[in-house]
Write a protein that holds these residues in place. Structure first.
Motif, PDB file in Angstrom:
ATOM      1  N   ARG A 136       0.690  -1.058  -0.050  1.00 53.88           N
ATOM      2  CA  ARG A 136       0.197  -0.012  -0.175  1.00 53.88           C
ATOM      3  C   ARG A 136       0.915   1.304   0.148  1.00 53.88           C
ATOM      4  N   VAL A 137       0.531   2.273  -0.738  1.00 55.86           N
ATOM      5  CA  VAL A 137       1.182   3.605  -0.769  1.00 55.86           C
ATOM      6  C   VAL A 137       0.035   4.591  -0.288  1.00 55.86           C
ATOM      7  N   VAL A 138       0.522   5.210   0.872  1.00 57.14           N
ATOM      8  CA  VAL A 138      -0.511   6.305   1.535  1.00 57.14           C
ATOM      9  C   VAL A 138       0.400   7.651   1.214  1.00 57.14           C
ATOM     10  N   ALA A 139      -0.448   8.465   0.523  1.00 62.04           N
ATOM     11  CA  ALA A 139       0.084   9.767   0.165  1.00 62.04           C
ATOM     12  C   ALA A 139      -0.289  10.956   1.298  1.00 62.04           C
ATOM     13  N   LEU A 140       0.326  11.236   2.361  1.00 59.69           N
ATOM     14  CA  LEU A 140      -0.289  12.313   3.312  1.00 59.69           C
ATOM     15  C   LEU A 140       0.129  13.590   2.825  1.00 59.69           C
ATOM     16  N   ASP A 141      -0.147  14.640   3.542  1.00 61.46           N
ATOM     17  CA  ASP A 141       0.044  16.004   3.480  1.00 61.46           C
ATOM     18  C   ASP A 141       1.516  16.245   3.243  1.00 61.46           C
ATOM     19  N   ASN A 142       2.410  15.740   4.171  1.00 62.04           N
ATOM     20  CA  ASN A 142       3.712  16.099   4.268  1.00 62.04           C
ATOM     21  C   ASN A 142       4.696  15.203   3.787  1.00 62.04           C
ATOM     22  N   ARG A 143       4.152  13.810   3.691  1.00 64.82           N
ATOM     23  CA  ARG A 143       4.906  12.733   3.559  1.00 64.82           C
ATOM     24  C   ARG A 143       4.153  11.493   2.850  1.00 64.82           C
ATOM     25  N   VAL A 144       5.137  10.584   2.465  1.00 65.09           N
ATOM     26  CA  VAL A 144       4.693   9.336   1.669  1.00 65.09           C
ATOM     27  C   VAL A 144       4.998   8.293   2.606  1.00 65.09           C
ATOM     28  N   GLU A 145       3.949   7.265   2.690  1.00 63.60           N
ATOM     29  CA  GLU A 145       4.131   6.017   3.595  1.00 63.60           C
ATOM     30  C   GLU A 145       4.026   4.951   2.799  1.00 63.60           C
ATOM     31  N   ILE A 146       4.965   4.057   2.478  1.00 68.14           N
ATOM     32  CA  ILE A 146       4.885   2.911   1.433  1.00 68.14           C
ATOM     33  C   ILE A 146       5.003   1.675   2.457  1.00 68.14           C
ATOM     34  N   GLU A 147       3.992   0.925   2.371  1.00 71.19           N
ATOM     35  CA  GLU A 147       3.890  -0.386   3.108  1.00 71.19           C
ATOM     36  C   GLU A 147       4.448  -1.500   2.305  1.00 71.19           C
ATOM     37  N   VAL A 148       5.566  -2.243   2.715  1.00 72.74           N
ATOM     38  CA  VAL A 148       5.884  -3.192   1.867  1.00 72.74           C
ATOM     39  C   VAL A 148       5.919  -4.329   2.756  1.00 72.74           C
ATOM     40  N   SER A 149       6.502  -5.593   2.284  1.00 74.14           N
ATOM     41  CA  SER A 149       6.616  -6.898   2.850  1.00 74.14           C
ATOM     42  C   SER A 149       7.793  -7.384   1.932  1.00 74.14           C
ATOM     43  N   LEU A 150       8.532  -8.570   2.500  1.00 67.12           N
ATOM     44  CA  LEU A 150       9.489  -9.325   2.016  1.00 67.12           C
ATOM     45  C   LEU A 150       8.877 -10.349   1.147  1.00 67.12           C
ATOM     46  N   ARG A 151       9.519 -10.542  -0.358  1.00 68.73           N
ATOM     47  CA  ARG A 151       9.200 -11.445  -1.086  1.00 68.73           C
ATOM     48  C   ARG A 151       9.574 -12.847  -0.620  1.00 68.73           C
ATOM     49  N   LYS A 152      10.506 -12.910  -0.114  1.00 65.41           N
ATOM     50  CA  LYS A 152      11.134 -14.399   0.653  1.00 65.41           C
ATOM     51  C   LYS A 152      10.315 -14.727   1.684  1.00 65.41           C
ATOM     52  N   ARG A 153      10.147 -16.044   1.780  1.00 68.10           N
ATOM     53  CA  ARG A 153       9.304 -16.392   3.007  1.00 68.10           C
ATOM     54  C   ARG A 153       9.948 -17.522   3.588  1.00 68.10           C
ATOM     55  N   SER A 154      11.396 -17.547   3.607  1.00 66.08           N
ATOM     56  CA  SER A 154      12.182 -18.504   4.263  1.00 66.08           C
ATOM     57  C   SER A 154      13.488 -18.071   4.607  1.00 66.08           C
ATOM     58  N   ALA A 155      14.045 -18.453   5.773  1.00 70.28           N
ATOM     59  CA  ALA A 155      15.443 -17.955   6.134  1.00 70.28           C
ATOM     60  C   ALA A 155      16.326 -18.866   6.610  1.00 70.28           C
ATOM     61  N   VAL A 156      17.621 -18.579   7.138  1.00 66.58           N
ATOM     62  CA  VAL A 156      18.504 -19.429   7.402  1.00 66.58           C
ATOM     63  C   VAL A 156      18.788 -18.954   8.908  1.00 66.58           C
ATOM     64  N   CYS A 157      18.771 -19.966   9.742  1.00 66.98           N
ATOM     65  CA  CYS A 157      19.084 -19.755  11.131  1.00 66.98           C
ATOM     66  C   CYS A 157      20.598 -19.215  11.313  1.00 66.98           C
ATOM     67  N   PRO A 158      20.707 -18.095  12.090  1.00 63.28           N
ATOM     68  CA  PRO A 158      22.132 -17.549  12.083  1.00 63.28           C
ATOM     69  C   PRO A 158      23.011 -18.343  12.769  1.00 63.28           C
ATOM     70  N   ASP A 159      22.566 -19.327  13.811  1.00 67.26           N
ATOM     71  CA  ASP A 159      23.363 -20.106  14.729  1.00 67.26           C
ATOM     72  C   ASP A 159      23.610 -21.483  14.240  1.00 67.26           C
ATOM     73  N   CYS A 160      22.741 -22.221  13.784  1.00 69.03           N
ATOM     74  CA  CYS A 160      22.931 -23.649  13.083  1.00 69.03           C
ATOM     75  C   CYS A 160      22.741 -23.706  11.538  1.00 69.03           C
ATOM     76  N   GLN A 161      22.390 -22.605  10.890  1.00 64.46           N
ATOM     77  CA  GLN A 161      22.297 -22.544   9.343  1.00 64.46           C
ATOM     78  C   GLN A 161      21.402 -23.565   8.846  1.00 64.46           C
ATOM     79  N   CYS A 162      20.294 -23.937   9.672  1.00 64.77           N
ATOM     80  CA  CYS A 162      19.388 -24.518   9.106  1.00 64.77           C
ATOM     81  C   CYS A 162      18.122 -23.801   8.266  1.00 64.77           C
ATOM     82  N   PRO A 163      17.918 -24.189   7.340  1.00 67.20           N
ATOM     83  CA  PRO A 163      16.861 -23.256   6.712  1.00 67.20           C
ATOM     84  C   PRO A 163      15.222 -23.551   7.289  1.00 67.20           C
ATOM     85  N   THR A 164      14.694 -22.610   7.269  1.00 67.63           N
ATOM     86  CA  THR A 164      13.164 -22.870   7.656  1.00 67.63           C
ATOM     87  C   THR A 164      12.155 -21.918   7.204  1.00 67.63           C
ATOM     88  N   GLN A 165      10.951 -22.299   7.179  1.00 69.07           N
ATOM     89  CA  GLN A 165       9.711 -21.426   6.542  1.00 69.07           C
ATOM     90  C   GLN A 165       8.813 -21.341   7.559  1.00 69.07           C
TER      91      GLN A 165
END
Length: 167
Positions: free
Chosen positions: A17-46
């Motif tokens: 969503r893009v919200v144009a307010l009087d003095n600023r613009v707010e752009i609501e975004v999400s990440l395309r990727k829905r999986s990540a790797v644990c920084p400790d054990c390096q195991c992928p998870t969803q």
């Protein structure tokens, strides 16, 4: 061609969503990727634990300061022996850890600080609708030195006070 192509956001983000307010613009975004790797054990998870929002200052859009509101997932680590139960996906290429602005806005501030310096750079950032200090909208005294010194090392490298203060 998408109507939102003019925002020129990284491909890893999806505009919700893009919200144009009087003095600023707010752009609501999400990440395309829905999986990540644990920084400790390096195991992928969803397996998603929850979401939280990060507000990041971004490049101005249509003459108004822009704020990215990023919905960031927190994941469960699925390895039983891993000491980390949950972790957050890093926003690589978007901002640095604990950052309050996007890397592309940090790059713009860096180039303005090194090209114009001091008060001229402060006036230029206000004119471009992306002041460094949001509260007062300009740099005062040594604040520009502190700002450049605190830029991520990938952007600023090593900066000496002598080089920066030369006008």
């Amino acid at each position: 061609m998408s109507r939102l192509r003019s925002l020129d956001l990284p491909r890893s983000l999806v505009v919700r969503r893009v919200v144009a307010l009087d003095n600023r613009v707010e752009i609501e975004v999400s990440l395309r990727k829905r999986s990540a790797v644990c920084p400790d054990c390096q195991c992928p998870t969803q397996r998603i634990h929850s979401f939280y929002q990060r507000k990041l200052a971004d490049l101005p859009w249509q003459g108004r300061p822009a704020t990215l509101i990023v919905s960031v997932p927190r994941f469960f680590c699925q390895t039983m022996l891993c000491p980390r139960r949950t972790f957050v996906m890093p926003l690589e290429g978007i901002t640095v850890r604990h950052g309050r602005q996007t890397t592309r806005l940090a790059d713009l501030h860096y180039y303005i600080a090194h090209t114009l310096g001091g008060s001229a750079g402060a006036r230029m950032t206000v004119r471009l609708c992306c002041p460094i200090n949001e509260v007062i909208g300009r740099w005062v005294g040594l604040k520009e030195v502190r700002f450049v010194r605190h830029l991520p090392t990938t952007v600023s490298g090593k900066i000496t006070r002598k080089r920066l203060l030369v006008s």
